[in-house]
Design a protein around this motif. Structure first.
Motif, PDB file in Angstrom:
ATOM      1  N   SER A  40       0.816  -1.221   0.000  1.00 24.42           N
ATOM      2  CA  SER A  40       0.000   0.000   0.000  1.00 24.42           C
ATOM      3  C   SER A  40       0.846   1.265   0.000  1.00 24.42           C
ATOM      4  O   SER A  40       0.320   2.356  -0.176  1.00 24.42           O
ATOM      5  CB  SER A  40      -0.904   0.030   1.237  1.00 24.42           C
ATOM      6  OG  SER A  40      -1.974  -0.862   1.087  1.00 24.42           O
ATOM      7  N   GLY A  41       2.146   1.109   0.272  1.00 23.91           N
ATOM      8  CA  GLY A  41       3.006   2.287   0.277  1.00 23.91           C
ATOM      9  C   GLY A  41       3.037   3.032   1.589  1.00 23.91           C
ATOM     10  O   GLY A  41       3.399   4.204   1.630  1.00 23.91           O
ATOM     11  N   VAL A  42       2.641   2.383   2.691  1.00 24.18           N
ATOM     12  CA  VAL A  42       2.705   3.062   3.986  1.00 24.18           C
ATOM     13  C   VAL A  42       3.743   2.425   4.916  1.00 24.18           C
ATOM     14  O   VAL A  42       3.875   2.841   6.059  1.00 24.18           O
ATOM     15  CB  VAL A  42       1.333   3.115   4.699  1.00 24.18           C
ATOM     16  CG1 VAL A  42       0.349   3.921   3.878  1.00 24.18           C
ATOM     17  CG2 VAL A  42       0.788   1.733   4.985  1.00 24.18           C
TER      18      VAL A  42
ATOM     19  N   ALA B 294       1.427   6.449  -1.606  1.00 21.62           N
ATOM     20  CA  ALA B 294       0.267   5.651  -1.214  1.00 21.62           C
ATOM     21  C   ALA B 294      -0.969   6.024  -2.032  1.00 21.62           C
ATOM     22  O   ALA B 294      -1.712   5.158  -2.487  1.00 21.62           O
ATOM     23  CB  ALA B 294       0.006   5.833   0.279  1.00 21.62           C
TER      24      ALA B 294
END
Lengths: 296, 234
Positions: B48-50, B70
């Motif tokens: 998710s890019g977090v 994200a």
């Protein structure tokens, strides 16, 4: 009795300006959990730049009001980029952000001092037609009414935007949980920048109204409102927008009532802050706080 | 649809995920199972890019998304439903759904809310209530519906059974099967290995940040040694 009511009205007028100042304070606190101590400096620069625009360009007051408000918002963006954004990925960013916002406040104030000078300055006489209204023994001016209308109007617009607009909802989401907001596809950095813009624009607008109300502006005008703004958001509940409005008006009224009842203006701040202490002891989350106690 | 190679996630000096490679085929449910703290959620968060990605590649629908932010990944079609208690508690049920569709046009969001309320009628009944006042199961339904509001090509689901009563878990898993039948691709993280293996076609067993076993769910379930060693089912 009428003196008493007159004082209540005056307190309401100045309280609405306190509320407008505090609402920007509390907005940033709600979203970032950081106290932006440069908010008072933006308040000062907003007021002084409006005055400068009016005097040097000859623009009507309402036009300088709009431009200076916009300018304050842009200062807020600079503030965020310089003082907060670089620190955000660090573990202790709350404390370091607090300190760097103090640094920015000092820089802004020094800038104001250099550009506008140390003297207290005023809007030129006859800039705007001020009518005086009398109701029985009560007196107020059209300027006072305009100030309170603008302050309340801005607060209502902000509340509605936060409640209903897409960006407002995104701001509330970031305030609740930054990670969840990012998972939902909300561009958190942009939303925080927008929060700073709005917060600072409102802070600047409060500075202009404050300057108009007392018709006195100077590079140190933020000093008196800095602690009051903090007191107002603690009184209303940290991060609560309606709390900041209510807290501002309550604070303004307690100030003028103290003077009216005791006749001693030196007691003004003492009583107002005593009320704050009392609230903190009786209801630590503030008047409209959500029950959870902030450690601020 | 999703192709992950040599994924490494590190929080400062602590490496949470080591050299994980996995694939998710379009239209499938794929599960990541393993004990608490194995790094399953870190994998989802890296997708998710977090979570901080140290190295590795994430290719989604032929595009390398590992450098995207994200919100760009949500636009690209990856949405996550974090575990149930991560709804926006102070906001209403409807606002949660609206924000799930943050990157979609307003008209589509309204239509999709109607669709979610058909899936979960309770979300319509409690539309104006604060999400935090919902029961655990209802919050989980909201979290899944909110993820679906992004109309993701790939839905990442983090522990949908966490802390829920068996009957509610059954309901949620049956719903996931229904979603799959409607064509939704799902990457499912679960501690509840038995349930997860029942609905997924392929499974990866994660332990201490790495994949220790992988295979078709049906075959993994049949392998008694794997059950005993990794799943604690025997």
């Amino acid at each position: 009795m009428s003196v008493f009511i007159q004082q209540l009205i005056n307190g309401f007028f100045i309280g609405s300006v306190y509320g407008l100042f505090a609402i920007g304070y509390t907005l940033v606190f709600g979203v970032l959990d950081i106290l932006n101590l440069a908010h008072a400096a933006i308040f000062t620069l907003g007021g002084l730049s409006a005055l400068w625009l009016t005097r040097t360009t000859g623009l009507p007051v309402w036009a300088s009001f709009c431009l200076a408000t916009l300018f304050s918002g842009l200062l807020g963006l600079v503030l965020y980029r310089v003082a907060f954004a670089p620190l955000r990925r660090r573990a202790d960013s709350n404390l370091s952000g607090l300190i760097s916002s103090i640094a920015m406040a000092i820089i802004f104030e020094a800038g104001a001092f250099e550009i506008f000078g140390a003297r207290t300055v005023r809007f030129p006489q006859g800039m705007f037609a001020v009518r005086v209204y009398h109701f029985d023994s009560l007196t107020f001016t059209s300027l006072q009414l305009e100030i309170v209308a603008i302050a309340l109007g801005l607060m209502v617009v902000l509340s509605l935007c936060l409640k209903h607009s897409r960006t407002g909802k995104a701001m509330r989401a970031v305030a609740e949980s930054e990670t969840t907001a990012r998972l939902l596809g909300i561009p958190v950095e942009r939303i925080i920048s927008e929060t700073f813009f709005v917060s600072s624009a409102l802070g600047g607008a409060a500075g202009i109204l404050f300057g108009l109300y007392f018709n006195a502006l100077g590079p140190d005008m933020g000093r008196s409102i800095e602690l009051k703004g903090l007191a107002v958001i603690i009184l209303g509940g940290m991060g609560s927008i309606p709390g900041a409005i209510l807290g501002g008006i309550a604070f303004g009224m307690s100030e003028v009532l103290t003077v009216a009842l005791t006749g001693m203006s030196s007691l003004r701040d003492a009583v107002a802050f005593s009320v704050l202490l009392l609230i903190l002891i009786l209801k630590p989350s503030g008047l409209l706080g959500r029950g959870r106690i902030r450690q601020a | 649809m999703l192709r992950v190679r040599d994924l490494q996630v590190a929080y400062g000096p602590v490496i949470a995920v080591k050299n994980v490679s996995l694939d998710v085929a379009s239209g499938a449910i794929v599960s990541l199972i393993g004990p608490n703290g194995a790094g399953k959620s870190s994998i989802l968060n890296a997708l998710s890019g977090v979570a901080p990605l140290k190295s590795g590649s994430i290719v989604f629908n032929g595009r390398d998304i590992s450098r995207m932010s994200a919100h760009q990944r949500v636009s690209a079609g990856i949405a996550q439903a974090p575990e149930g208690r991560r709804v926006l508690a102070g906001m209403s049920v409807r606002e949660n759904l609206e924000l799930g569709g943050y990157r979609r046009p307003a008209k589509e969001v309204r239509e999709n809310i109607g669709k979610m309320e058909e899936y979960f009628p309770v979300l319509r009944q409690k539309s104006k209530m604060a999400a935090g006042s919902l029961s655990g199961g209802e919050q989980q339904m909201l979290a899944i519906a909110r993820g679906l509001m992004a109309r993701p090509g790939l839905l990442l689901l983090d522990e949908p059974s966490l802390g829920l009563a068996p009957l509610v878990v059954r309901f949620i898993f049956e719903f996931l099967e229904r979603l799959r039948d409607e064509g939704q691709t799902i990457l499912l993280v679960e501690q509840n290995a038995r349930e997860a293996m029942e609905i997924s076609s392929y499974a990866y067993v994660i332990e201490s940040g790495r994949i220790v076993v992988e295979g078709a769910s049906r075959e993994l379930r049949r392998d008694a040694a794997i059950e005993r060693a990794y799943l604690g089912l025997a």
